[in-house]
Design a protein around this motif. Structure first.
Motif, PDB file in Angstrom:
ATOM      1  N   ALA A 257       1.380  -1.274  -0.315  1.00  0.00           N
ATOM      2  CA  ALA A 257      -0.093  -0.208  -0.628  1.00  0.00           C
ATOM      3  C   ALA A 257       0.983   1.349  -0.580  1.00  0.00           C
ATOM      4  O   ALA A 257       1.797   1.247   0.719  1.00  0.00           O
ATOM      5  CB  ALA A 257      -0.498  -0.020   1.375  1.00  0.00           C
ATOM      6  N   MET A 258       0.743   1.683  -0.813  1.00  0.00           N
ATOM      7  CA  MET A 258       1.221   3.658  -0.990  1.00  0.00           C
ATOM      8  C   MET A 258       0.683   4.648  -1.248  1.00  0.00           C
ATOM      9  O   MET A 258      -1.141   4.396  -1.576  1.00  0.00           O
ATOM     10  CB  MET A 258       2.030   3.453  -2.166  1.00  0.00           C
ATOM     11  N   GLU A 259       0.575   5.646  -1.022  1.00  0.00           N
ATOM     12  CA  GLU A 259      -0.212   7.134  -0.976  1.00  0.00           C
ATOM     13  C   GLU A 259      -1.451   7.324  -2.275  1.00  0.00           C
ATOM     14  O   GLU A 259      -2.297   6.987  -2.608  1.00  0.00           O
ATOM     15  CB  GLU A 259       0.486   8.568  -0.838  1.00  0.00           C
ATOM     16  N   SER A 260       0.094   6.277  -3.508  1.00  0.00           N
ATOM     17  CA  SER A 260      -0.776   6.738  -5.449  1.00  0.00           C
ATOM     18  C   SER A 260      -1.239   5.697  -5.683  1.00  0.00           C
ATOM     19  O   SER A 260      -1.416   5.363  -6.110  1.00  0.00           O
ATOM     20  CB  SER A 260       0.606   7.108  -5.713  1.00  0.00           C
ATOM     21  N   GLY A 261      -1.348   4.555  -4.178  1.00  0.00           N
ATOM     22  CA  GLY A 261      -2.140   3.204  -4.775  1.00  0.00           C
ATOM     23  C   GLY A 261      -1.470   2.090  -4.452  1.00  0.00           C
ATOM     24  O   GLY A 261      -0.676   2.309  -3.206  1.00  0.00           O
ATOM     25  N   TYR A 262      -1.461   0.519  -5.011  1.00  0.00           N
ATOM     26  CA  TYR A 262      -0.713  -0.230  -4.542  1.00  0.00           C
ATOM     27  C   TYR A 262       0.408  -0.474  -5.840  1.00  0.00           C
ATOM     28  O   TYR A 262       0.613  -0.980  -6.820  1.00  0.00           O
ATOM     29  CB  TYR A 262      -1.556  -1.621  -4.123  1.00  0.00           C
ATOM     30  N   ALA A 263       1.835  -1.030  -4.889  1.00  0.00           N
ATOM     31  CA  ALA A 263       2.443  -1.173  -5.528  1.00  0.00           C
ATOM     32  C   ALA A 263       3.421  -2.761  -5.812  1.00  0.00           C
ATOM     33  O   ALA A 263       3.054  -3.769  -4.295  1.00  0.00           O
ATOM     34  CB  ALA A 263       3.607  -0.838  -5.559  1.00  0.00           C
ATOM     35  N   VAL A 264       3.508  -3.558  -6.644  1.00  0.00           N
ATOM     36  CA  VAL A 264       3.950  -5.027  -7.005  1.00  0.00           C
ATOM     37  C   VAL A 264       5.914  -4.627  -7.398  1.00  0.00           C
ATOM     38  O   VAL A 264       5.627  -4.430  -8.284  1.00  0.00           O
ATOM     39  CB  VAL A 264       2.866  -5.893  -7.665  1.00  0.00           C
ATOM     40  N   ILE A 265       6.735  -5.454  -6.671  1.00  0.00           N
ATOM     41  CA  ILE A 265       7.956  -4.967  -6.850  1.00  0.00           C
ATOM     42  C   ILE A 265       8.602  -6.376  -7.070  1.00  0.00           C
ATOM     43  O   ILE A 265       8.171  -7.137  -6.785  1.00  0.00           O
ATOM     44  CB  ILE A 265       8.281  -4.227  -5.614  1.00  0.00           C
ATOM     45  N   GLN A 266       9.966  -6.234  -7.929  1.00  0.00           N
ATOM     46  CA  GLN A 266      10.429  -7.294  -8.415  1.00  0.00           C
ATOM     47  C   GLN A 266      12.394  -6.622  -8.014  1.00  0.00           C
ATOM     48  O   GLN A 266      12.311  -5.736  -8.487  1.00  0.00           O
ATOM     49  CB  GLN A 266      10.264  -7.709  -9.578  1.00  0.00           C
ATOM     50  N   LEU A 267      13.009  -7.255  -7.520  1.00  0.00           N
ATOM     51  CA  LEU A 267      14.341  -6.825  -7.144  1.00  0.00           C
ATOM     52  C   LEU A 267      15.040  -7.675  -8.545  1.00  0.00           C
ATOM     53  O   LEU A 267      14.895  -8.929  -7.710  1.00  0.00           O
ATOM     54  CB  LEU A 267      14.589  -7.956  -5.310  1.00  0.00           C
ATOM     55  N   MET A 268      15.355  -6.809  -8.649  1.00  0.00           N
ATOM     56  CA  MET A 268      16.807  -7.125 -10.178  1.00  0.00           C
ATOM     57  C   MET A 268      18.185  -7.249 -10.033  1.00  0.00           C
ATOM     58  O   MET A 268      18.936  -7.738  -9.963  1.00  0.00           O
ATOM     59  CB  MET A 268      16.659  -6.452 -10.879  1.00  0.00           C
ATOM     60  N   GLY A 269      18.609  -6.800  -8.674  1.00  0.00           N
ATOM     61  CA  GLY A 269      19.918  -6.379  -8.041  1.00  0.00           C
ATOM     62  C   GLY A 269      20.182  -5.314  -6.983  1.00  0.00           C
ATOM     63  O   GLY A 269      19.290  -4.796  -6.391  1.00  0.00           O
ATOM     64  N   GLN A 270      21.754  -5.490  -6.751  1.00  0.00           N
ATOM     65  CA  GLN A 270      21.118  -4.786  -4.987  1.00  0.00           C
ATOM     66  C   GLN A 270      23.190  -4.468  -5.453  1.00  0.00           C
ATOM     67  O   GLN A 270      23.441  -5.366  -5.883  1.00  0.00           O
ATOM     68  CB  GLN A 270      20.846  -5.907  -3.709  1.00  0.00           C
ATOM     69  N   LYS A 271      23.334  -3.489  -4.885  1.00  0.00           N
ATOM     70  CA  LYS A 271      24.412  -3.184  -4.139  1.00  0.00           C
ATOM     71  C   LYS A 271      25.373  -2.188  -3.347  1.00  0.00           C
ATOM     72  O   LYS A 271      23.974  -1.444  -3.242  1.00  0.00           O
ATOM     73  CB  LYS A 271      25.471  -2.282  -5.627  1.00  0.00           C
ATOM     74  N   SER A 272      26.060  -1.526  -2.950  1.00  0.00           N
ATOM     75  CA  SER A 272      26.112  -1.005  -1.548  1.00  0.00           C
ATOM     76  C   SER A 272      27.088  -0.297  -1.870  1.00  0.00           C
ATOM     77  O   SER A 272      28.194  -0.515  -2.669  1.00  0.00           O
ATOM     78  CB  SER A 272      26.789  -1.960  -0.066  1.00  0.00           C
ATOM     79  N   THR A 273      26.847   0.709  -1.674  1.00  0.00           N
ATOM     80  CA  THR A 273      28.264   2.344  -1.877  1.00  0.00           C
ATOM     81  C   THR A 273      28.805   2.514  -1.036  1.00  0.00           C
ATOM     82  O   THR A 273      28.713   2.597   0.039  1.00  0.00           O
ATOM     83  CB  THR A 273      27.827   3.196  -2.523  1.00  0.00           C
ATOM     84  N   ALA A 274      30.290   2.559  -0.685  1.00  0.00           N
ATOM     85  CA  ALA A 274      31.132   2.747   0.101  1.00  0.00           C
ATOM     86  C   ALA A 274      31.335   3.650   0.961  1.00  0.00           C
ATOM     87  O   ALA A 274      30.947   4.541   0.307  1.00  0.00           O
ATOM     88  CB  ALA A 274      32.645   2.640   0.003  1.00  0.00           C
ATOM     89  N   GLY A 275      31.275   4.220   2.233  1.00  0.00           N
ATOM     90  CA  GLY A 275      31.150   5.317   3.317  1.00  0.00           C
ATOM     91  C   GLY A 275      32.571   5.780   2.878  1.00  0.00           C
ATOM     92  O   GLY A 275      33.171   5.250   3.082  1.00  0.00           O
TER      93      GLY A 275
END
Length: 314
Positions: A257-275
């Motif tokens: 649930a979001m303010e603009s409606g409803y979302a279905v999401i799919q994770l395609m990739g992930q990464k972390s940026t160094a601090g």
């Protein structure tokens, strides 16, 4: 173009500003307009040997190269002349004060500018399509913008104690950050979102469902692709991003649930940026604090032009 790319294009357009909008056109079309080296800049463009050459026709009537350059000069001449003078003044000030733009600074600026795009190549493609800038022009504009920032920052001394205090008070600004490469499908009802989930479970392709169901006009034709988004990106629903952090690559979640409606999401990739850490962190904070306290850069520009006797020869 995806929504994040539209936002990025606006930001880059503002950052590159006058140099990008005018210099790329005039210098490319008319490099001799302002002379080279110590040659004088006249108030009217010099005659080109090929000035009578037609560059376009309308109803059989020719528009000559000379007419084009005269019109460009009238519209942009003063602005581009100031840009060229300012670049010369900045180069002289940098040489006098031993102020440089390092390759590491340029690389970081390019990486920051290209965030939200599929790759740096995509970023350069958008700059070419939207602003007409080549890779070399984009990098050159970045270098001069960074040089002006470094010149401005050098006008305000910042102590080591101030730098240390700021880092201790704002640790969250310099911590590593996670980014998610997401696709989404946005619907206005939970029922439609449930229908999307059912079809996904039945083997339907996410990208095809996005084209059929999603209300997001910015992403539906690209299969709902949002590109990489920071885990705390304020432009997107925090609950959705929290759900994304629980997924494995390839998994889907929803309805969310979001303010603009409803979302279905799919994770395609992930990464972390160094601090940031060490001397790099110290340098970044010192520059940030100096720029916050310095005069506006437009004032610094005016002072540089006066310091190096910049005069328009009429």
């Amino acid at each position: 173009m995806r929504r994040v790319e539209v936002l990025k294009a606006v930001v880059i357009l503002q950052a590159i500003c006058l140099i990008a909008l005018t210099g790329a056109v005039i210098v490319k079309m008319w490099p001799q307009a302002f002379g080279r080296g110590n040659e004088q800049a006249d108030s009217v463009p010099p005659k080109d040997r090929d000035g009578d050459e037609a560059v376009a026709t309308v109803g059989g009537k020719e528009i000559t190269r000379q007419k084009l350059t005269e019109e460009l000069y009238k519209q942009y001449g003063d602005a581009v002349l100031r840009t060229l003078m300012l670049r010369e003044a900045m180069d002289r000030e940098a040489a006098a004060k031993d102020i440089k733009v390092t390759q590491e600074e340029l690389d970081r600026e390019l990486a920051a500018s290209a965030e939200g795009y599929e790759s740096e190549e995509r970023f350069f493609t958008v700059m070419k399509e939207q602003l007409g800038l080549s890779r070399e022009q984009v990098l050159d504009d970045m270098r001069y913008r960074l040089l002006l920032e470094n010149i401005t920052a050098a006008t305000v001394p910042i102590s080591d104690a101030e730098v240390t205090a700021y880092i201790e008070e704002h640790p969250e600004q310099f911590a590593p950050k996670s980014e998610y490469h997401l696709r989404w499908i946005v619907t206005d009802t939970r029922e439609l979102a449930d229908e999307v989930i059912e079809k996904l479970e039945g083997g339907d392709e996410f990208s095809e469902l996005a084209k059929s169901y999603s209300l997001d006009e910015f992403t539906k034709e690209s299969g709902g692709d949002l590109g990489f988004i920071e885990a705390d990106d304020p432009f997107y629903d925090s609950g959705m991003l929290a759900e994304a952090g629980l997924l494995s690559i390839g998994e889907t979640a929803g309805p969310i649930a979001m303010e603009s409606g409803y979302a279905v999401i799919q994770l395609m990739g992930q990464k972390s940026t160094a601090g940031l850490a060490g001397q790099r962190l110290q340098d970044v904070v010192r520059k940030q604090l100096a720029l916050e306290r310095a005069k506006p850069m437009t004032e610094i520009e005016d002072e540089l032009l006066v310091r190096y006797d910049a005069v328009i020869v009429k």
